[in-house]
Each structure stands twice: as structure tokens, then as C-alpha cells.
Design an enzyme around this catalytic site. Sequence first.
Site, PDB file in Angstrom:
ATOM      1  N   GLU A  48      22.672  29.525  36.515  1.00 49.05           N
ATOM      2  CA  GLU A  48      23.986  29.890  35.965  1.00 49.05           C
ATOM      3  C   GLU A  48      25.022  28.849  36.416  1.00 49.05           C
ATOM      4  OE1 GLU A  48      26.969  33.771  36.513  1.00 49.05           O
ATOM      5  OE2 GLU A  48      25.552  33.224  38.102  1.00 49.05           O
ATOM      6  N   LYS A 128      27.219  35.868  28.914  1.00 49.49           N
ATOM      7  CA  LYS A 128      27.041  36.923  29.921  1.00 49.49           C
ATOM      8  C   LYS A 128      27.863  38.157  29.583  1.00 49.49           C
ATOM      9  CE  LYS A 128      27.182  37.415  35.000  1.00 49.49           C
ATOM     10  NZ  LYS A 128      27.456  36.653  36.236  1.00 49.49           N
ATOM     11  N   CYS A 180      22.489  36.206  35.656  1.00 50.97           N
ATOM     12  CA  CYS A 180      22.853  36.762  36.950  1.00 50.97           C
ATOM     13  C   CYS A 180      22.958  38.285  36.955  1.00 50.97           C
ATOM     14  CB  CYS A 180      24.155  36.106  37.438  1.00 50.97           C
ATOM     15  SG  CYS A 180      24.444  36.340  39.219  1.00 50.97           S
TER      16      CYS A 180
END
Length: 605
Positions: A48, A128, A180
Site C-alpha cells: 500500500e 480502498k 490494508c
Amino acid sequence: MAPNTIRLAAAQMGVTHRTDARSKTLDRMLKLLDNAASQGAEVVLFPEIAFTTFFPRYLINDSDGLADWFEHGDVTKSENAGSLFDKARELGVDISVGFAEAADNGERFNSSIYYHAKSGSTLSKYRKIHLPGDFEPFADPEATNQLEKRYFKPGDLGFEAFRVPDLAGGSQPIMGMMICNDRRWTEAWRVLGLQGVEVVLCGYNTAGFAPDLWGSDKNADPKEAEETAVFHHKLVMQHGSYTNATYSVSAARCGVDDGKYSLIGGSCIAGPEGNILAEAKTVEDEIVIADCDLSLCRQGKTRTFDFARHRRIEHYKRISEQTGVVEPPKLGEVATNGSLTNGSNGAHEVVHRAAATKKIRVLICNPNATSSMTENCVKMVEPTLPSDVEVIGFTSPPPAPSAIEGNFDNIMSAAAAARAIISIQQREGYDAMLVACYSDHALIRMLREEFDVPVIGIMEASLFAARTLGARFGIVATSKRSQVMHADSVRHYGMDAFCAGIESCDLGVLDLERKPREQVLGIMQETAKRLTAKGAEVLTLGCAGMTDMKRAVEEAVGDQVRVVDGVVAGVHHLVGVVRLGGKTAKSGMYASSATGRKLRGQDYI
């Protein structure tokens, strides 16, 4: 290798300091790619936000400085990242990499892409969705911040699986991406699993020891905290892989950035039975690699996790209709549909289970920059709330003033608060907003123009309550100037005929916190007594900073005079309006000016 086998690699990256040049980081990534290719990797996953340090840990107020952390335009051709994709194409190795994306429409996202080397094209982009952390930094300057909600908008592309040509004997394996924090949410895995995903790619930056982020003990052993964080990481990767019968690859950014910020390693490749096939041995730059036979996904997908045969979606409604927790009523209480819960022979029997209700969420907007005032507002109103109502505090970011004591402060605070609240509301969708400044604050009308949810200020709400509870009201003001401003506002609200008086405490807003508390309470009590002597039957507290001083004023005036706290009154007024289905009218004064600004070329918000 078996015909359905592909060699997958995670390119773990060690420390990347805030001052590291982009070229230095890119050179490391190129070396990792070369290393993976030399070992026969066909797909390489990078972490990330791979091209920089994890900048969301810092408060960055300079817009130009913030822009430097983002990739603008096509990342595969950018000056800061393009050579990585050129190298991937030269080597014939597919890559997936995370980066901070500045989209063409002005929005910012925490993103990743899958780059197909043979065609030189981007097969898929993911943004995300589950953004952790906070919008505002912690008050403690030594705390580790997580400000993704400040810098990014939640992803708008969903969890879309995609097929990749030229891999696994031409079987076009099905892949999906997450980033994540997404890996901690079972829903993310299941949405990909429902598309038959065979490989999940997940880059991450995860703090090792950060007690402020996790709400854990600051005296905990940092090494043990880091071990727990690695355990949680592997737990969700293995669980997600097993319960969706898929391989997963996770790549970490790790080490101790800037000599201060600990990030865990633990990059790994998990199989469809949840077993770890390969994992990192260091917290430095390292390639983790494994051969993955995709035919092994079939066992789980056709037996234990055969979704078509075993899922019972009629019982899963809460997952898509409810966000926060709605607890069942306690024994003997009335459920929301009027039925009773009761105990029978020690068992918990529910006559009729009430349908789960969505919580009403009210944003308490403090236009000044003093967070302790926001905290007090939330603290005082929470004990008065029913179970289906939630309040969230917002403190205006700099350059908002720390107190609002005049028109200049009013306008400056409104501008700073509005810019922040607009993006927050677009992300969070609160049901109502309370402006926690005791005045006819400019922010009230700004928010009414921009949104259709009900908005009110604590002054107006407190006057409505005061008129309900008594014939004449008085206002306990802070300063001489606020006394005059309150009088103007009362006339604006059309309530001057019911006002018995407005009395100043001769205090500044910040004096409410800075001066000795007994001195402040004594002044307020004497002011309250002067108002009751003028005939006030109800008193309102003329500042959000007074919200925790209501009891002292009540003691001074006795139990026949009512004291109204505008924050509590405002929240409950808004909740009532929301329950009535009330929305701000948009046909006249509160029609949004956003379209007009855009047509003028002034879409600066």
C-alpha cells in the site's frame, strides 16, 4: 508445474523515511522486481502507498505540499512511478501496486492497480473502502496518527474481481484486490468470494506499537504489541483465504520509519485451506514467493464453502442494512415493536424480535478549533440519548480560531468548518447536524444550503425549548459583545418579546476553561440570579463551553426555574425532526449554490 499453477510473489519493503527521495524508493522497487523475476515470479505484489512513506500519519495543512504525495494522471506513465511499469513490461511480469491517487475529478483515494505486462495495460483499479483512523490528529503530539479519513475518500469502485489472461495455462485466473484495513472486514472477502476469486492481493502499512490507534495500554511491551499485530494480520489473511477457498498474497511496508514509527512485516502467501505457504523472515526489503496450484481452490468452493448450496441470505439482512451495533433489549424491556422480552426458566425468550433499526447519527459541529469544547458537548449529551441515536463530535480544523467572540471569528470559523464538513458528510451521510456555537452562526445557513438534512444551531434550539418551558427566558452570556450579539439574534429569531434579559459574565470563551472553575461557576451563578430577578423563568446557557456547568446554575436559581443546555436541546430537537422525516426545503433560501459556483468557475470547495 501443474497446468493451473502460477508463481506469486510479495515484494515486502522496509523503512521508507519521510525525507527519502522518490527516486531512491523507486530504485528499491525496481531491484525487488528484478529479484522476483529472477526467481520466476509471474505476478508481484507491492505494498500500500508503495512509492512514499506512509504520509497519512502526518498532519499536512499545506495543499501544495499535500499534493506532492499523490500520483496525478496515469500512474503507469508518471515521472515518479512509470519506470516500474516499464520494467514490468520488459520482464513480462505482472505487478499490483498501491499508491495515493489524485483523481481527475479532484477526489483523492488510497488506490491500487493490476498491471498486465504482456499487453502493457491496467486490467483493474481498486480504491480502498474501509478507511481506518480519524479526520483530526490526536492532541498528544507524540501519538501516532492515522489520518486516512482526512486525506482520502472511501473507495467508489467496489470489490470487483477480474480475470487475468496469459497465466495458469491460459485458464484466466480470477483475482481481486483489497488494501490494508479491508482485510479485517469479512464482508470484503465474501464479496470477492462470491465472484469465484482465486487470488486476493493485499498491500498494507500496519502500525506495530501505536496504543492511541488501537486504544491499548501505552505501557504495553512494544515487542509484544507488534507480535499481536502480526498475529492479527495473519489471522485475517488465513481466515479470509480459507472461508473463500482462495489464495492470498499480502505485502507489507515495514520497519521503523523516521526512527519512530513502527510498521509490522509479516508479508505472506496463504493457500485456500488457510495454510501459510511462504512468509517474510525480516522487516526489510524481501521477496516472498510461492507456487500456487489454482485447482486446489476447487475443493473448498464445491464442498465446505459451496455458496450456492449452503448460504442462507434470507437471514443476512443486517449485514447490508445496518452499520452500528443495535443490541437486543434487556429482559423485561419493551422492544421497538412494542413486544416484551422476558425470562422463562432462566432462558431468554423473545415474544417478537424487533427489526434492527438504523441509528440516527447527529454530527455535533464545533466551528472553533478547541477540541476540548467538542468533547464536553459529546460527553454531556450522550447520557440523554436513546439507544438508536448516536452523536459524533467535529472540531473545526485550522485556520479556524480557537474561540468565536466576534463577526471575524464567525466568518473565519464558518469557512474552515464548512470545507471540512462537506467532504465528511459526503463520506459519512449523517442524518442531522448541530452547530455548537451559541449565536446565529454563518455555518448554520451554509450547511442548510449544501445539504437537505436538518441543521440547527444551539442558540435557536435552546430558545425553542425555553419558549416551550416558560413564558420568559434569559440568556447567560459570556462577554459584553456576545450580550449585544445575542440580543440581535433574539430579534432575528422573532423572540425578543419573550426575552426577560441577557446578562454578561464578562468572560472570554476560553476563560471558561482557563480561569479557576470555582471562580467561573460563581460568576455564572450570580449572572443567573440577576436574570431571574428580571423575571426569567427559563435560562439558557449562552456558550457551548458552558455545557458542563448547567448543574451549578440550577443550584443557584432553585428548582422552580428551568435551565436549558443548547447542545442537549439541539440534539433532541434534530432527532425529533429526523423521526418526522423532516428535510431542509430546497425551493427558496436554502437552495444550494454549488451549481452556480461551478458555472462561474469557482468550484473551490
